[in-house]
Design a protein around this motif. Structure first.
Motif, PDB file in Angstrom:
ATOM      1  N   ARG A 433      48.002  31.851  45.428  1.00  0.00           N
ATOM      2  CA  ARG A 433      47.017  32.810  44.915  1.00  0.00           C
ATOM      3  C   ARG A 433      45.643  32.165  45.007  1.00  0.00           C
ATOM      4  NH1 ARG A 433      52.071  34.872  44.738  1.00  0.00           N
ATOM      5  NH2 ARG A 433      52.277  36.634  43.316  1.00  0.00           N
ATOM      6  N   TYR A 434      44.666  32.969  45.416  1.00  0.00           N
ATOM      7  CA  TYR A 434      43.299  32.448  45.535  1.00  0.00           C
ATOM      8  C   TYR A 434      42.462  32.809  44.318  1.00  0.00           C
ATOM      9  CZ  TYR A 434      44.296  31.325  50.379  1.00  0.00           C
ATOM     10  OH  TYR A 434      44.833  30.773  51.510  1.00  0.00           O
ATOM     11  N   TYR A 435      41.558  31.906  43.962  1.00  0.00           N
ATOM     12  CA  TYR A 435      40.601  32.170  42.878  1.00  0.00           C
ATOM     13  C   TYR A 435      39.211  31.738  43.306  1.00  0.00           C
ATOM     14  CZ  TYR A 435      44.737  33.176  40.298  1.00  0.00           C
ATOM     15  OH  TYR A 435      45.908  33.760  39.938  1.00  0.00           O
ATOM     16  N   SER A 436      38.211  32.565  42.992  1.00  0.00           N
ATOM     17  CA  SER A 436      36.824  32.200  43.262  1.00  0.00           C
ATOM     18  C   SER A 436      36.458  31.095  42.276  1.00  0.00           C
ATOM     19  CB  SER A 436      35.908  33.402  43.034  1.00  0.00           C
ATOM     20  OG  SER A 436      36.321  34.449  43.873  1.00  0.00           O
ATOM     21  N   THR A 451      38.531  31.300  36.597  1.00  0.00           N
ATOM     22  CA  THR A 451      38.405  32.335  35.574  1.00  0.00           C
ATOM     23  C   THR A 451      39.380  33.435  35.977  1.00  0.00           C
ATOM     24  OG1 THR A 451      36.063  31.779  35.425  1.00  0.00           O
ATOM     25  CG2 THR A 451      36.760  33.862  34.411  1.00  0.00           C
ATOM     26  N   VAL A 453      42.200  36.640  34.935  1.00  0.00           N
ATOM     27  CA  VAL A 453      42.754  37.614  33.992  1.00  0.00           C
ATOM     28  C   VAL A 453      44.278  37.586  34.073  1.00  0.00           C
ATOM     29  CG1 VAL A 453      43.075  40.094  33.668  1.00  0.00           C
ATOM     30  CG2 VAL A 453      40.790  39.175  33.919  1.00  0.00           C
ATOM     31  N   TYR A 457      51.720  44.236  32.510  1.00  0.00           N
ATOM     32  CA  TYR A 457      51.866  45.688  32.414  1.00  0.00           C
ATOM     33  C   TYR A 457      53.322  46.079  32.230  1.00  0.00           C
ATOM     34  CZ  TYR A 457      53.077  45.221  37.390  1.00  0.00           C
ATOM     35  OH  TYR A 457      53.647  44.837  38.573  1.00  0.00           O
ATOM     36  N   VAL A 468      52.764  36.590  38.481  1.00  0.00           N
ATOM     37  CA  VAL A 468      53.444  35.320  38.741  1.00  0.00           C
ATOM     38  C   VAL A 468      52.529  34.131  38.405  1.00  0.00           C
ATOM     39  CG1 VAL A 468      54.461  33.836  40.527  1.00  0.00           C
ATOM     40  CG2 VAL A 468      54.902  36.302  40.546  1.00  0.00           C
ATOM     41  N   ALA A 469      51.368  34.102  39.060  1.00  0.00           N
ATOM     42  CA  ALA A 469      50.496  32.939  38.910  1.00  0.00           C
ATOM     43  C   ALA A 469      49.816  32.908  37.551  1.00  0.00           C
ATOM     44  CB  ALA A 469      49.442  32.921  40.007  1.00  0.00           C
ATOM     45  N   THR A 470      49.336  34.077  37.118  1.00  0.00           N
ATOM     46  CA  THR A 470      48.576  34.062  35.871  1.00  0.00           C
ATOM     47  C   THR A 470      49.479  33.792  34.657  1.00  0.00           C
ATOM     48  OG1 THR A 470      48.590  36.491  35.970  1.00  0.00           O
ATOM     49  CG2 THR A 470      46.581  35.381  36.652  1.00  0.00           C
TER      50      THR A 470
HETATM   51  P1  FAD Z   1      51.099  39.075  40.902  1.00  0.00           P
HETATM   52  O1  FAD Z   1      52.429  38.630  40.461  1.00  0.00           O
HETATM   53  O2  FAD Z   1      50.690  38.772  42.265  1.00  0.00           O
HETATM   54  O3  FAD Z   1      50.939  40.558  40.533  1.00  0.00           O
HETATM   55  C1  FAD Z   1      49.810  41.281  40.950  1.00  0.00           C
HETATM   56  C2  FAD Z   1      50.305  42.630  41.393  1.00  0.00           C
HETATM   57  O4  FAD Z   1      50.821  43.313  40.269  1.00  0.00           O
HETATM   58  C3  FAD Z   1      49.216  43.519  41.926  1.00  0.00           C
HETATM   59  O5  FAD Z   1      49.029  43.310  43.296  1.00  0.00           O
HETATM   60  C4  FAD Z   1      49.742  44.887  41.616  1.00  0.00           C
HETATM   61  O6  FAD Z   1      50.623  45.297  42.626  1.00  0.00           O
HETATM   62  C5  FAD Z   1      50.557  44.681  40.380  1.00  0.00           C
HETATM   63  N1  FAD Z   1      49.816  45.119  39.178  1.00  0.00           N
HETATM   64  C6  FAD Z   1      48.825  44.458  38.554  1.00  0.00           C
HETATM   65  N2  FAD Z   1      48.403  45.136  37.485  1.00  0.00           N
HETATM   66  C7  FAD Z   1      49.142  46.246  37.428  1.00  0.00           C
HETATM   67  C8  FAD Z   1      49.177  47.370  36.553  1.00  0.00           C
HETATM   68  N3  FAD Z   1      48.374  47.458  35.509  1.00  0.00           N
HETATM   69  N4  FAD Z   1      50.079  48.323  36.813  1.00  0.00           N
HETATM   70  C9  FAD Z   1      50.897  48.245  37.851  1.00  0.00           C
HETATM   71  N5  FAD Z   1      50.896  47.215  38.711  1.00  0.00           N
HETATM   72  C10 FAD Z   1      50.044  46.246  38.506  1.00  0.00           C
HETATM   73  N6  FAD Z   1      41.670  36.836  40.269  1.00  0.00           N
HETATM   74  C11 FAD Z   1      41.042  36.443  39.140  1.00  0.00           C
HETATM   75  O7  FAD Z   1      41.512  36.727  38.031  1.00  0.00           O
HETATM   76  N7  FAD Z   1      39.889  35.691  39.204  1.00  0.00           N
HETATM   77  C12 FAD Z   1      39.314  35.335  40.366  1.00  0.00           C
HETATM   78  O8  FAD Z   1      38.292  34.662  40.384  1.00  0.00           O
HETATM   79  C13 FAD Z   1      39.959  35.758  41.592  1.00  0.00           C
HETATM   80  N8  FAD Z   1      39.440  35.448  42.790  1.00  0.00           N
HETATM   81  C14 FAD Z   1      40.064  35.867  43.924  1.00  0.00           C
HETATM   82  C15 FAD Z   1      39.521  35.541  45.165  1.00  0.00           C
HETATM   83  C16 FAD Z   1      40.139  35.940  46.314  1.00  0.00           C
HETATM   84  C17 FAD Z   1      39.555  35.581  47.650  1.00  0.00           C
HETATM   85  C18 FAD Z   1      41.345  36.672  46.245  1.00  0.00           C
HETATM   86  C19 FAD Z   1      42.048  37.104  47.489  1.00  0.00           C
HETATM   87  C20 FAD Z   1      41.891  36.995  45.040  1.00  0.00           C
HETATM   88  C21 FAD Z   1      41.260  36.602  43.861  1.00  0.00           C
HETATM   89  N9  FAD Z   1      41.817  36.905  42.616  1.00  0.00           N
HETATM   90  C22 FAD Z   1      41.172  36.509  41.482  1.00  0.00           C
HETATM   91  C23 FAD Z   1      43.138  37.573  42.478  1.00  0.00           C
HETATM   92  C24 FAD Z   1      44.230  36.493  42.375  1.00  0.00           C
HETATM   93  O9  FAD Z   1      44.381  35.834  43.615  1.00  0.00           O
HETATM   94  C25 FAD Z   1      45.609  37.046  42.000  1.00  0.00           C
HETATM   95  O10 FAD Z   1      45.913  38.115  42.837  1.00  0.00           O
HETATM   96  C26 FAD Z   1      45.712  37.495  40.565  1.00  0.00           C
HETATM   97  O11 FAD Z   1      45.452  36.416  39.689  1.00  0.00           O
HETATM   98  C27 FAD Z   1      47.113  38.023  40.264  1.00  0.00           C
HETATM   99  O12 FAD Z   1      48.055  37.040  40.591  1.00  0.00           O
HETATM  100  P2  FAD Z   1      49.468  36.958  39.849  1.00  0.00           P
HETATM  101  O13 FAD Z   1      50.353  36.072  40.637  1.00  0.00           O
HETATM  102  O14 FAD Z   1      49.274  36.633  38.409  1.00  0.00           O
HETATM  103  O15 FAD Z   1      49.962  38.447  39.914  1.00  0.00           O
END
Ligand code: FAD
Length: 653
Positions: A433-436, A451, A453, A457, A468-470
């Motif tokens: 997962r990428y973060y700015s 930073t 979120v 859900y 997954v990541a958060t």
């Molecule tokens: P995942 O397990 O990957 O789940 C996310 C998925 O869950 C979503 O794609 C969507 O399908 C689903 N989902 C999410 N919310 C809901 C909802 N309410 N209802 C139904 N489905 C839902 N994130 C930041 O917080 N800060 C940053 O600075 C940041 N910078 C980024 C920079 C870039 C270049 C990119 C590509 C992404 C950035 N992101 C940032 C997003 C980050 O990479 C992740 O996608 C995010 O943190 C979610 O990852 P996860 O593994 O926790 O969630």
């Protein structure tokens, strides 16, 4: 972004495509064609690289992928597998590892075909592994007369340059003399890219059949790509425990660090930024001391997360498999460049925890393979019904909208009994997962700030889902006396402060879109304190409630006080009856925006790609029309010029 997928032209082959589409499952109705004869082995060593490999292994289809998150690679693999169903033989190839100049030699192979699955990344850019190929085509390329090709593009309509890479390659190959077999497929990840792919592919193969005079073999059964070996009594140091590439790299860390060799960064801060409400936003600091990792404000940090151990455990239980079994999955195709689906040997537990995406809704080819293991014919039929384009509504409803992951499918279809090794073969790889980055190296040379979120859900079926990541990051506090580490690497971006600090900047970043601007502010503040002439610095921020999610409020106020932040325009969307967003504030400040633009200012936008970035773009255009007295066409040109000069940049996701 761009036009719709219904781009496809039903050409002469169209009627045939429909025919095939409706009757392909009925063996007796299959059209009969001459069988393809694959070229016998040609002299070895006559040409280098992939052409040689194709000749030596009797292949006539090569599928190149430009992939950043694995989807294009997965589609490429599916197309290469498809080829065998038509008496052809395919292979998947990474353009980065091939000499693409050899493409013209494909004519030496009878009935040959090249397919490209190409994702567009960032602002219309190629993926990292397709960059060289892109440069090569731009720099001229080579005569491709006689080459047959097809392109499936992967993109996202919320971005301005929708599928720019796929479209470019598609038209460039034609310019170079190659023959396009089918209109470029335009996959849209914002809607349902799986559906786009399935529809394209259902049109594509009949065209291939007609063109080459081949026919479907009629054998539609599942094709296993990997053979299973259970490894007993392997010493611990011979088993992968989550490393991305080099065995033992998590125990003995060696720079340089990159996507294949991530650095295990200790978490040195992890605190909640929200002051109330039921959502959570984390401020995380990763220690990079001694790693030799360098970054700049505006770069991205990639994090390799781990899946929730509870979900892993439940999958193990449901499939009645000992998760600690150590296995090796080896490609049955000895010539394939990918020997294993993920680092092997490893345990099922490690595979499900570190290497496989167990939480995304599976794509249709997985449902198809799962169907083979349904003991109840009704469940089998149900799964199969979702796998063709007839069943896309059902797939959309039951899988996508309900967010059913593999565990939910197994729980809801009780007669499904797939073996664990097949599950491991089918599921896509877990992606970083990428973060700015939300810090500046000027102030924090030995740490990288994130930073983020917390995604949380509840699905329509009442299942509670966390990102997954958060979630994984949220479970790593620094207070319990344990030091948690996170595998990371830095990815350079184009999102950069102006070269001259005196250049004015406008930063638009609601919510976590503030992240890179925190780094920018730190940097401008630092330069100002060094006595450098720092230009106007204007920030647009937005959140729901001032009292709950105004993140980094104290820091921002401090910059306002000392003048490093010249102006703050802030929108609290829910603190009053009418919702107010940053876009509305921009609309009110057209004069100021125009003044800064005419003074050589730079504009930056970060955060939500779906609505915010697009509306901000519209507002900017409106400012230019009204304040600059330009018509719509001239205003659009003005904005394009800003973009090409790096004066209007977006970092959106
Ligand atoms: P995942 O397990 O990957 O789940 C996310 C998925 O869950 C979503 O794609 C969507 O399908 C689903 N989902 C999410 N919310 C809901 C909802 N309410 N209802 C139904 N489905 C839902 N994130 C930041 O917080 N800060 C940053 O600075 C940041 N910078 C980024 C920079 C870039 C270049 C990119 C590509 C992404 C950035 N992101 C940032 C997003 C980050 O990479 C992740 O996608 C995010 O943190 C979610 O990852 P996860 O593994 O926790 O969630």
């Amino acid at each position: 972004y761009f036009s719709m997928i219904d781009f496809f032209v039903l050409s002469a082959a169209g009627g045939f495509a429909m025919y095939w589409f409706f009757f392909r499952n009925k063996k007796q109705d299959q059209p009969t064609f001459k069988k393809l004869t694959v070229t016998p082995v040609v002299e070895r060593g006559s040409s280098s690289g992939f052409i040689n490999k194709m000749k030596n292994t009797n292949r006539n289809v090569v599928v190149f992928y430009g992939s950043q998150t694995g989807t294009a690679e997965e589609f490429a693999t599916r197309l290469a597998k498809d080829a065998t169903r038509y008496g052809m033989k395919g292979m998947v190839a990474d353009p980065e590892e091939c000499d693409m100049e050899d493409l013209s030699q494909l004519t030496e192979i009878e009935n040959s075909l090249v397919i490209f699955c190409l994702a567009t990344y960032g602002e219309g850019d190629p993926t990292d592994n397709a960059q060289e190929f892109y440069d090569y085509l731009q720099g001229g390329g080579t005569d491709l007369d006689g080459i047959k090709y097809a392109v499936f593009a992967l993109g996202n309509k919320t971005y301005e340059h929708f599928n720019a890479m796929g479209k470019y390659v598609d038209s460039r190959l034609e310019e170079l003399g190659a023959t396009r077999l089918i209109e470029v497929g335009l996959g849209d990840d914002d809607s349902n890219i799986e559906e786009d792919f399935v529809s394209w592919r259902e049109k594509f193969w009949p065209i291939v059949c007609e063109h080459f005079g081949v026919q479907a073999t009629g054998d539609d059964s599942s094709i296993r790509q990997y053979s299973l070996q259970v490894n007993e009594d392997l010493p611990k140091e011979k088993i992968y425990h989550g490393e991305i590439s080099r065995l033992g790299s998590f125990n003995v860390q060696k720079p340089p660090y990159d996507a294949k060799n991530p650095f295990l960064a200790p978490i040195i801060a992890n605190r909640e930024l929200h002051k109330g409400g039921d959502r959570s936003c984390m401020h995380i600091e990763l220690d990079i001391t001694g790693s030799k990792i360098r970054y700049e404000s505006g770069d991205h940090v990639a994090v390799y997360p781990m899946n929730d151990p509870d979900i892993v455990e439940r999958i193990g239980k449901r499939l009645e498999t000992d998760l600690d079994t150590v296995i090796t999955l080896t490609n049955v195709d000895e010539e394939a460049s990918k020997k294993h689906p993920f680092p092997n040997p490893t345990s099922y537990r490690t595979a499900l925890t570190h290497y496989l995406d167990i939480q995304s809704p599976p794509r249709t080819h997985i449902l198809r393979e799962l169907a083979e293991y349904a003991e109840d014919p009704k469940e089998k039929e149900f799964l199969m019904s979702m796998t063709s384009s007839d069943g896309k509504d059902k797939y959309n409803d039951w899988i996508v909208k309900d967010h059913r992951n593999i565990l939910a499918i197994l729980d809801d279809l009780k007669s499904l009994k797939p073996p664990m090794d097949h599950i491991c073969e089918m599921l896509p790889r877990l992606q970083a997962r990428y973060y700015s980055i939300s810090s500046s190296p000027k102030i924090h040379p030995t740490s990288i700030h994130i930073t983020a979120v917390l995604i949380s859900y509840t699905t329509r079926t009442g299942r509670s889902v966390k990102g997954v990541a958060t979630k994984w990051l949220a479970d790593k506090p620094v207070t319990d006396g344990k030091t948690y580490t996170v595998p990371i690497f830095v990815r350079k971006s184009q999102f950069r402060l102006p070269f001259k600090p005196s250049t004015p900047v406008i930063m638009i970043g609601p919510g976590t879109g503030l992240a890179p601007f925190r780094g920018f502010l730190q940097e401008r503040d630092y330069l100002k304190k060094e006595g450098k002439p720092v230009g106007e610095t204007i920030l647009y921020f937005g959140c729901r409630y001032k009292a709950q999610d105004f993140i980094y409020e104290e820091e921002i106020n401090q910059y306002l006080k000392n003048g490093s932040l010249t102006k703050l325009h802030i929108a609290f969307s829910r603190d009053q009856k009418e919702k107010v967003y940053v876009q509305h504030l921009l609309n009110k400040n057209k004069e100021e925006i125009w003044r800064l633009l005419e003074n050589g200012g730079h504009i930056y936008v970060c955060g939500d790609a779906r609505n915010m970035a697009r509306e901000v773009h519209d507002m900017l255009e409106r400012s230019v029309i009204e304040q600059g007295n330009l018509d719509a066409t001239k205003a659009a040109e003005y904005i394009k010029k800003l973009q090409s000069k790096g004066r209007y940049s977006c970092d959106v996701w």
